[in-house]
Write a protein that holds these residues in place. Structure first.
Motif, PDB file in Angstrom:
ATOM      1  N   ALA A 178       0.837  -1.212   0.000  1.00 16.94           N
ATOM      2  CA  ALA A 178       0.000   0.000   0.000  1.00 16.94           C
ATOM      3  C   ALA A 178       0.869   1.259   0.000  1.00 16.94           C
ATOM      4  CB  ALA A 178      -0.929  -0.004   1.211  1.00 16.94           C
ATOM      5  N   SER A 179       2.054   1.182   0.610  1.00 15.14           N
ATOM      6  CA  SER A 179       2.941   2.353   0.632  1.00 15.14           C
ATOM      7  C   SER A 179       3.348   2.732  -0.791  1.00 15.14           C
ATOM      8  CB  SER A 179       4.178   2.082   1.495  1.00 15.14           C
ATOM      9  OG  SER A 179       5.071   1.187   0.844  1.00 15.14           O
ATOM     10  N   HIS A 180       3.491   1.725  -1.645  1.00 13.17           N
ATOM     11  CA  HIS A 180       3.835   2.009  -3.050  1.00 13.17           C
ATOM     12  C   HIS A 180       2.708   2.791  -3.727  1.00 13.17           C
ATOM     13  CE1 HIS A 180       5.981   0.927  -6.869  1.00 13.17           C
ATOM     14  NE2 HIS A 180       4.823   1.390  -7.321  1.00 13.17           N
ATOM     15  N   LEU A 181       1.472   2.343  -3.493  1.00 14.86           N
ATOM     16  CA  LEU A 181       0.326   3.044  -4.079  1.00 14.86           C
ATOM     17  C   LEU A 181       0.244   4.473  -3.546  1.00 14.86           C
ATOM     18  CD1 LEU A 181      -0.354   0.211  -5.074  1.00 14.86           C
ATOM     19  CD2 LEU A 181      -2.704   0.563  -4.318  1.00 14.86           C
ATOM     20  N   ALA A 182       0.519   4.635  -2.252  1.00 13.04           N
ATOM     21  CA  ALA A 182       0.448   5.970  -1.652  1.00 13.04           C
ATOM     22  C   ALA A 182       1.465   6.907  -2.297  1.00 13.04           C
ATOM     23  CB  ALA A 182       0.696   5.869  -0.140  1.00 13.04           C
ATOM     24  N   VAL A 183       2.695   6.410  -2.494  1.00 11.12           N
ATOM     25  CA  VAL A 183       3.730   7.254  -3.107  1.00 11.12           C
ATOM     26  C   VAL A 183       3.350   7.592  -4.546  1.00 11.12           C
ATOM     27  CG1 VAL A 183       6.131   7.288  -3.921  1.00 11.12           C
ATOM     28  CG2 VAL A 183       5.610   6.480  -1.615  1.00 11.12           C
ATOM     29  N   ASP A 184       2.823   6.599  -5.285  1.00  7.55           N
ATOM     30  CA  ASP A 184       2.443   6.868  -6.679  1.00  7.55           C
ATOM     31  C   ASP A 184       1.265   7.834  -6.767  1.00  7.55           C
ATOM     32  OD1 ASP A 184       4.479   5.308  -7.530  1.00  7.55           O
ATOM     33  OD2 ASP A 184       3.259   3.810  -8.556  1.00  7.55           O
ATOM     34  N   LEU A 185       0.375   7.791  -5.790  1.00  5.62           N
ATOM     35  CA  LEU A 185      -0.745   8.739  -5.783  1.00  5.62           C
ATOM     36  C   LEU A 185      -0.258  10.177  -5.660  1.00  5.62           C
ATOM     37  CD1 LEU A 185      -3.403   6.955  -3.542  1.00  5.62           C
ATOM     38  CD2 LEU A 185      -3.732   7.705  -5.902  1.00  5.62           C
ATOM     39  N   PHE A 186       0.897  10.348  -5.005  1.00  8.90           N
ATOM     40  CA  PHE A 186       1.422  11.691  -4.783  1.00  8.90           C
ATOM     41  C   PHE A 186       2.608  12.009  -5.701  1.00  8.90           C
ATOM     42  CE2 PHE A 186      -1.064  11.038  -0.995  1.00  8.90           C
ATOM     43  CZ  PHE A 186      -1.642  12.295  -0.801  1.00  8.90           C
ATOM     44  N   SER A 187       2.738  11.224  -6.788  1.00  7.94           N
ATOM     45  CA  SER A 187       3.812  11.471  -7.747  1.00  7.94           C
ATOM     46  C   SER A 187       3.241  12.136  -8.990  1.00  7.94           C
ATOM     47  CB  SER A 187       4.484  10.152  -8.146  1.00  7.94           C
ATOM     48  OG  SER A 187       5.072   9.554  -7.011  1.00  7.94           O
ATOM     49  N   ALA A 188       4.003  13.064  -9.557  1.00  8.81           N
ATOM     50  CA  ALA A 188       3.598  13.666 -10.824  1.00  8.81           C
ATOM     51  C   ALA A 188       3.548  12.575 -11.886  1.00  8.81           C
ATOM     52  CB  ALA A 188       4.594  14.748 -11.225  1.00  8.81           C
ATOM     53  N   ASP A 189       2.610  12.689 -12.816  1.00  5.73           N
ATOM     54  CA  ASP A 189       2.443  11.677 -13.861  1.00  5.73           C
ATOM     55  C   ASP A 189       2.156  12.406 -15.173  1.00  5.73           C
ATOM     56  OD1 ASP A 189       1.924   9.495 -15.403  1.00  5.73           O
ATOM     57  OD2 ASP A 189       0.401   8.627 -14.089  1.00  5.73           O
ATOM     58  N   HIS A 190       3.061  12.264 -16.137  1.00  7.16           N
ATOM     59  CA  HIS A 190       2.907  12.998 -17.396  1.00  7.16           C
ATOM     60  C   HIS A 190       2.520  12.101 -18.561  1.00  7.16           C
ATOM     61  CE1 HIS A 190       4.433  16.430 -15.283  1.00  7.16           C
ATOM     62  NE2 HIS A 190       5.585  15.830 -15.021  1.00  7.16           N
ATOM     63  N   PRO A 227      -2.218   6.302 -18.582  1.00  9.74           N
ATOM     64  CA  PRO A 227      -3.265   6.921 -17.766  1.00  9.74           C
ATOM     65  C   PRO A 227      -2.652   7.741 -16.615  1.00  9.74           C
ATOM     66  CG  PRO A 227      -2.947   4.632 -17.128  1.00  9.74           C
ATOM     67  CD  PRO A 227      -2.017   4.886 -18.260  1.00  9.74           C
ATOM     68  N   TYR A 228      -3.243   8.869 -16.305  1.00  8.82           N
ATOM     69  CA  TYR A 228      -2.738   9.714 -15.221  1.00  8.82           C
ATOM     70  C   TYR A 228      -3.200   9.150 -13.881  1.00  8.82           C
ATOM     71  CZ  TYR A 228      -2.090  12.837 -19.156  1.00  8.82           C
ATOM     72  OH  TYR A 228      -1.718  13.362 -20.364  1.00  8.82           O
ATOM     73  N   GLY A 229      -2.262   8.821 -13.029  1.00  5.99           N
ATOM     74  CA  GLY A 229      -2.593   8.279 -11.715  1.00  5.99           C
ATOM     75  C   GLY A 229      -2.795   6.780 -11.754  1.00  5.99           C
ATOM     76  N   ILE A 230      -3.491   6.260 -10.757  1.00  2.29           N
ATOM     77  CA  ILE A 230      -3.688   4.811 -10.632  1.00  2.29           C
ATOM     78  C   ILE A 230      -5.147   4.514 -10.254  1.00  2.29           C
ATOM     79  CG2 ILE A 230      -1.290   4.321 -10.020  1.00  2.29           C
ATOM     80  CD1 ILE A 230      -2.110   4.253  -7.091  1.00  2.29           C
ATOM     81  N   MET A 231      -5.571   3.274 -10.584  1.00  2.00           N
ATOM     82  CA  MET A 231      -6.930   2.827 -10.205  1.00  2.00           C
ATOM     83  C   MET A 231      -6.872   2.287  -8.776  1.00  2.00           C
ATOM     84  SD  MET A 231      -8.463   0.836 -13.520  1.00  2.00           S
ATOM     85  CE  MET A 231      -7.206  -0.435 -13.549  1.00  2.00           C
ATOM     86  N   ALA A 232      -6.552   3.148  -7.841  1.00  2.00           N
ATOM     87  CA  ALA A 232      -6.243   2.723  -6.473  1.00  2.00           C
ATOM     88  C   ALA A 232      -7.335   1.852  -5.856  1.00  2.00           C
ATOM     89  CB  ALA A 232      -5.976   3.946  -5.603  1.00  2.00           C
ATOM     90  N   LEU A 233      -8.589   2.132  -6.140  1.00  2.00           N
ATOM     91  CA  LEU A 233      -9.685   1.435  -5.449  1.00  2.00           C
ATOM     92  C   LEU A 233     -10.300   0.297  -6.251  1.00  2.00           C
ATOM     93  CD1 LEU A 233     -11.407   4.482  -3.713  1.00  2.00           C
ATOM     94  CD2 LEU A 233      -9.683   2.905  -2.806  1.00  2.00           C
ATOM     95  N   TRP A 234      -9.693  -0.074  -7.401  1.00  2.00           N
ATOM     96  CA  TRP A 234     -10.203  -1.230  -8.149  1.00  2.00           C
ATOM     97  C   TRP A 234     -10.097  -2.471  -7.281  1.00  2.00           C
ATOM     98  CZ3 TRP A 234      -8.339  -5.944  -9.730  1.00  2.00           C
ATOM     99  CH2 TRP A 234      -9.085  -6.596 -10.704  1.00  2.00           C
TER     100      TRP A 234
END
Ligand SMILES: [Zn+2]
Length: 172
Positions: free
Chosen positions: A87-99, A102-109
């Motif tokens: 989950a820490s990986h998802l948390a860091v990616d949620l707060f990372s710039a993404d250019h 797809p922008y961001g992640i499907m965190a709650l799938w």
């Protein structure tokens, strides 16, 4: 404050190195989705899809926990640590710039396939369209910046471990 707790802490870390390595591995595991893209010559093709979801990390942490229990005593707290590492990986990616899409992640799938990303990124986006993009000073700076942001968290944990009263065992 008893002297030698730092040394004892490092010794405990060394004695639990297998578990420590598993946690480091788990915290990075969602990025295994780079591999098929690397093989196809386009690193980002499969990045930030299902391995970056609640459903995937739940299944993987459960599977690793069940395997771990075959050779070690491991209660629910071990499952919680494995899940937290992923989950820490998802948390860091949620707060990372993404250019890149797809922008961001499907965190709650599988509950929703909406992509989430913080409107205010905390970490830089790495440049990694090709291998030449990967090996550049900008990415080193991005990694150093990420380490600098997370260093206070690590320092806080170490200080807590250093000064919190020992539980369940006698002071050395
Ligand atoms: Zn990732």
């Amino acid at each position: 404050m008893p002297r030698g707790r730092w040394k004892a802490g490092l010794q405990a870390l060394w004695e639990q190195r297998a578990g420590f390595l598993v946690i480091v591995f788990m915290a990075n595991l969602p990025d295994i989705d780079y591999l098929p893209g690397v093989l196809m010559g386009s690193i980002n093709v499969f990045h930030h899809w299902y391995t970056h979801t609640l459903g995937w990390i739940a299944v993987v942490s459960l599977a690793v926990w069940i395997l771990w229990r075959k050779t070690h005593r491991a209660g629910w707290s071990v499952f919680a640590v494995l899940f937290a590492a992923l989950a820490s990986h998802l948390a860091v990616d949620l707060f990372s710039a993404d250019h890149s899409v797809p922008y961001g992640i499907m965190a709650l799938w599988p509950f929703t396939d909406t992509f989430y990303i913080s409107p205010e990124p905390l970490f830089w986006s790495l440049r990694k369209g090709t291998w030449n993009d990967v090996f550049q000073w900008y990415n080193v700076q991005a990694a150093l910046y990420e380490a600098a942001v997370l260093l206070p968290v690590l320092a806080g944990v170490l200080l807590y471990k250093r000064f919190a009263p020992a539980r369940g065992r006698a002071e050395p």
